[in-house]
Design an enzyme around this catalytic site. Structure first.
Site, PDB file in Angstrom:
ATOM      1  N   CYS A 137       0.836  -1.204   0.000  1.00  0.00           N
ATOM      2  CA  CYS A 137       0.000   0.000   0.000  1.00  0.00           C
ATOM      3  C   CYS A 137       0.873   1.258   0.000  1.00  0.00           C
ATOM      4  CB  CYS A 137      -0.924  -0.022   1.218  1.00  0.00           C
ATOM      5  SG  CYS A 137      -2.006   1.400   1.307  1.00  0.00           S
ATOM      6  N   CYS A 140      -0.415   4.178   1.968  1.00  0.00           N
ATOM      7  CA  CYS A 140      -0.218   4.032   3.411  1.00  0.00           C
ATOM      8  C   CYS A 140       1.243   4.258   3.802  1.00  0.00           C
ATOM      9  CB  CYS A 140      -0.606   2.625   3.860  1.00  0.00           C
ATOM     10  SG  CYS A 140      -2.069   1.978   3.061  1.00  0.00           S
ATOM     11  N   ASP A 141       2.173   3.710   3.032  1.00  0.00           N
ATOM     12  CA  ASP A 141       3.567   3.633   3.495  1.00  0.00           C
ATOM     13  C   ASP A 141       4.539   4.514   2.721  1.00  0.00           C
ATOM     14  OD1 ASP A 141       2.703   1.724   5.292  1.00  0.00           O
ATOM     15  OD2 ASP A 141       3.118   0.052   3.942  1.00  0.00           O
TER      16      ASP A 141
END
Ligand SMILES: Cc1cc2nc3c(=O)[nH]c(=O)nc-3n(C[C@H](O)[C@H](O)[C@H](O)COP(=O)(O)OP(=O)(O)OC[C@H]3O[C@@H](n4cnc5c(N)ncnc54)[C@H](O)[C@@H]3O)c2cc1C
Length: 328
Positions: A137, A140-141
């Site tokens: 992701c 997300c990261d």
């Protein structure tokens, strides 16, 4: 197998952000609500450490703690969570039957929120370093890779979108492609995306290569790739590996009962209703939501699905509630 007593107004399958948010809304509407979860409530967010894009927190927050708080909220509002695996749904014109590993439940409405799983990279070391440099992701990261070098595995629409997104943070993004540059199968992304990625100064393409291993002890140090023209192995230094080789919706149990698209995602209209009256869907397993696969989107859909279920229940002939809290 237990035949449960009370019929429920709302039965929810899956206690991720979508299912639990649906339960918050149904619970607050004083509808008898039962939520089945085969694992630990929280869904995919239990697999990550911190979440930074859930609104309302000035600092990042522990994702498992956030989900534990959501579970407490669900239960405080009167919805029941049972750990059980839903094996089948038997739709009917009036009341649907939800068949689990241990029981059969009658449901006036069903909200399907079983989520999906990223298709995992099978290369050596990828499973061991998942969450420690191997990510599924970028939204997300990506933030954690400012000034670093990353590798993107996957050259479809999502893969290139992710590679372009990562250029905001990373100094270099290497996209591994399984075919030679001039092969029409090389990049499966749409034209504009492809052009933008090819022209981007931070993106380079490693043509005709496949990833064979992710190298590193406590974090990612490099990836090992095989040159497909001659079988030679190269090591590409990298701080992170982003994988985008597709998702697998967790919808096998719905085959034959609820309409799915060819990739297994649940088909709904814009109001999240499936073709079967009283059966709705929300979150990553739903046809449109998986495009972004974000917790806040799943939660928003959970709320919408619960409100639509409420609307459906209020329009049923007789409008009798099966609210166990009212003794129904
Ligand atoms: C490593 C990782 C990091 C992430 N980080 C972020 C982030 O920072 N920000 C963000 O917005 N998003 C993030 N995401 C994405 C986010 O977690 C998902 O978009 C979101 O969890 C989807 O919610 P959902 O409720 O639709 O499905 P899920 O979270 O997948 O929950 C579905 C639940 O249903 C259960 N279930 C499935 N089938 C059955 C069945 N037959 N019977 C009973 N239970 C069943 C599953 O066990 C699961 O608990 C991340 C995902 C991963 C994997």
């Amino acid at each position: 197998m237990t035949e449960t007593g009370a019929r429920r107004d709302v039965v929810i399958v899956g206690a991720g952000p979508a299912g639990m948010t649906a339960a918050v809304y149904s619970g607050r509407a004083l509808r008898s609500t039962l939520l089945f979860e085969r694992g630990i409530p929280g869904g995919q967010l239990n697999e990550t450490d911190r979440i930074e894009n859930w609104p309302g927190f000035a600092e990042s927050v522990s994702a498992p703690d956030l989900m534990a708080a959501l579970r407490t909220q669900v239960e405080r509002l009167g919805a029941e969570i049972i750990q059980d695996d839903v094996l089948r749904i038997e739709p009917s014109d009036s009341v649907h039957r939800v068949i689990t590993a241990q029981r059969v439940v009658e449901a006036r409405t069903v909200i399907l929120a079983p989520g999906s799983r990223p298709r995992e990279l099978t290369a050596e070391g990828a499973a061991r370093l998942k969450g420690r440099g191997v990510s599924y992701c970028a939204t997300c990261d990506g933030f954690f890779y400012q000034g670093k070098s990353v590798v993107e595995v996957g050259a479809g629409d999502s893969g290139l979108m992710e590679a372009l997104f990562l250029t905001r943070y990373a100094d270099s993004v290497s996209v591994i492609v399984r075919h030679p540059k001039d092969d029409p199968r090389a990049i499966r992304a749409s034209g504009l995306l492809r052009e933008r990625a090819l022209a981007h100064p931070k993106i380079r393409f490693l043509w005709n290569r496949e990833i064979v291993a992710v190298v590193g002890e406590r974090g990612v140090a490099a990836v090992r790739v095989r040159r497909l023209e001659d079988g030679g192995i190269e090591e590409v230094p990298a701080d992170g590996v982003f994988v985008n080789v597709g998702h697998l919706p967790q919808t096998e149990f719905l085959r034959g009962s609820v309409p799915l698209d060819p990739n297994g995602y649940i088909v709904t209209d814009a109001r999240l209703r499936t073709k079967i009256p009283g059966i709705l869907a929300a979150g990553d397993a739903r046809i449109d939501a998986h495009r972004y696969a974000q917790a806040i989107i799943a939660a928003g859909e959970g709320a919408t699905a619960a409100l639509e279920a409420e609307q459906y229940l209020s329009e049923l002939p007789g409008r009798r509630s099966s609210n166990s809290r009212e003794g129904g």
